[in-house]
Design a protein around this motif. Sequence first.
Motif, mmCIF file in Angstrom:
data_model
loop_
_atom_site.group_PDB
_atom_site.id
_atom_site.type_symbol
_atom_site.label_atom_id
_atom_site.label_comp_id
_atom_site.label_asym_id
_atom_site.label_seq_id
_atom_site.Cartn_x
_atom_site.Cartn_y
_atom_site.Cartn_z
ATOM 1 N N VAL A 47 -30.200 12.249 32.825
ATOM 2 C CA VAL A 47 -30.300 13.313 31.831
ATOM 3 C C VAL A 47 -29.394 13.020 30.628
ATOM 4 N N ALA A 48 -28.098 12.827 30.882
ATOM 5 C CA ALA A 48 -27.153 12.632 29.780
ATOM 6 C C ALA A 48 -25.882 11.989 30.308
ATOM 7 N N ALA A 49 -25.171 11.308 29.415
ATOM 8 C CA ALA A 49 -23.914 10.661 29.791
ATOM 9 C C ALA A 49 -22.932 10.757 28.639
ATOM 10 N N ILE A 50 -21.648 10.737 28.988
ATOM 11 C CA ILE A 50 -20.602 10.761 27.978
ATOM 12 C C ILE A 50 -19.469 9.848 28.412
ATOM 13 N N ARG A 51 -18.947 9.099 27.450
ATOM 14 C CA ARG A 51 -17.795 8.269 27.746
ATOM 15 C C ARG A 51 -16.559 9.145 27.746
ATOM 16 N N TRP A 52 -15.670 8.905 28.735
ATOM 17 C CA TRP A 52 -14.535 9.789 28.885
ATOM 18 C C TRP A 52 -13.592 9.740 27.684
ATOM 19 N N THR A 53 -13.485 8.569 27.055
ATOM 20 C CA THR A 53 -12.670 8.429 25.855
ATOM 21 C C THR A 53 -13.591 8.294 24.649
ATOM 22 N N CYS A 95 -23.956 15.678 39.042
ATOM 23 C CA CYS A 95 -23.074 14.921 38.167
ATOM 24 C C CYS A 95 -22.611 13.662 38.901
ATOM 25 N N ALA A 96 -22.321 12.654 38.117
ATOM 26 C CA ALA A 96 -21.922 11.372 38.674
ATOM 27 C C ALA A 96 -20.925 10.708 37.744
ATOM 28 N N ALA A 97 -20.130 9.807 38.312
ATOM 29 C CA ALA A 97 -19.140 9.079 37.529
ATOM 30 C C ALA A 97 -19.272 7.586 37.782
ATOM 31 N N ALA A 98 -19.156 6.826 36.694
ATOM 32 C CA ALA A 98 -19.149 5.366 36.758
ATOM 33 C C ALA A 98 -17.837 4.875 36.164
ATOM 34 N N ILE A 99 -17.412 3.701 36.587
ATOM 35 C CA ILE A 99 -16.103 3.202 36.155
ATOM 36 C C ILE A 99 -16.188 2.392 34.880
ATOM 37 N N ASP A 100 -17.345 2.363 34.231
ATOM 38 C CA ASP A 100 -17.455 1.598 33.000
ATOM 39 C C ASP A 100 -18.408 2.297 32.037
ATOM 40 N N TRP A 101 -18.439 1.785 30.807
ATOM 41 C CA TRP A 101 -19.341 2.247 29.751
ATOM 42 C C TRP A 101 -19.873 1.014 29.014
ATOM 43 N N PRO A 102 -21.207 0.910 28.848
ATOM 44 C CA PRO A 102 -22.173 1.812 29.473
ATOM 45 C C PRO A 102 -22.231 1.599 30.979
ATOM 46 N N PRO A 103 -22.629 2.591 31.699
ATOM 47 C CA PRO A 103 -22.595 2.503 33.152
ATOM 48 C C PRO A 103 -23.650 1.555 33.712
ATOM 49 N N LEU A 104 -23.228 0.683 34.613
ATOM 50 C CA LEU A 104 -24.163 -0.211 35.294
ATOM 51 C C LEU A 104 -24.591 0.389 36.626
ATOM 52 N N GLU A 105 -23.669 1.040 37.279
ATOM 53 C CA GLU A 105 -23.980 1.772 38.491
ATOM 54 C C GLU A 105 -22.948 2.868 38.632
ATOM 55 N N TYR A 106 -23.293 3.850 39.451
ATOM 56 C CA TYR A 106 -22.426 5.016 39.625
ATOM 57 C C TYR A 106 -21.746 4.958 40.978
ATOM 58 N N GLN A 107 -20.421 5.089 40.948
ATOM 59 C CA GLN A 107 -19.641 4.997 42.178
ATOM 60 C C GLN A 107 -19.414 6.365 42.843
ATOM 61 N N TYR A 108 -19.477 7.412 42.061
ATOM 62 C CA TYR A 108 -19.143 8.734 42.584
ATOM 63 C C TYR A 108 -20.250 9.723 42.244
ATOM 64 N N TRP A 109 -20.609 10.522 43.231
ATOM 65 C CA TRP A 109 -21.649 11.533 43.054
ATOM 66 C C TRP A 109 -21.151 12.865 43.586
#
Length: 119
Positions: A47-53, A95-109
């Motif tokens: 749906v949507a993504a945002i970089r934390w910084t 919601c999900a979190a990935a450890i990089d931007w742009p996200p390649l895969e999501y580690q946390y759901w």
Amino acid sequence: VQLQASGGGLVQAGGSLRLSCTASSPIFSDYTLSWFRQAPGEEREFVAAIRWTGTRTLYADSVKGRFVISKDNAMNTVHLQMNSLKPEDTAVYLCAAAIDWPPLEYQYWGQGTLVTVSS
């Protein structure tokens, strides 16, 4: 990182809802926080993504111009403001979190929150 989504509910078509996703621990600068959704019998879709910084965001074409993703760094929370809702937006939103931007895969759901849009 544990993610907790909230804010779902029942709304009429054309209405608005605001979802929130709060992380249990600090989010690092290169993380990506995202929203996905899964309708009954359908595959999960981005749906949507945002970089934390910073201010980088991404949106699915189906929600551009209607949904806005934002973040509150101090509260470790990301929001999804959903406007002009349509019945086809009905889904469980995760919601999900990935450890990089742009996200390649999501580690946390996180667990989802149900959004139902009536016609």
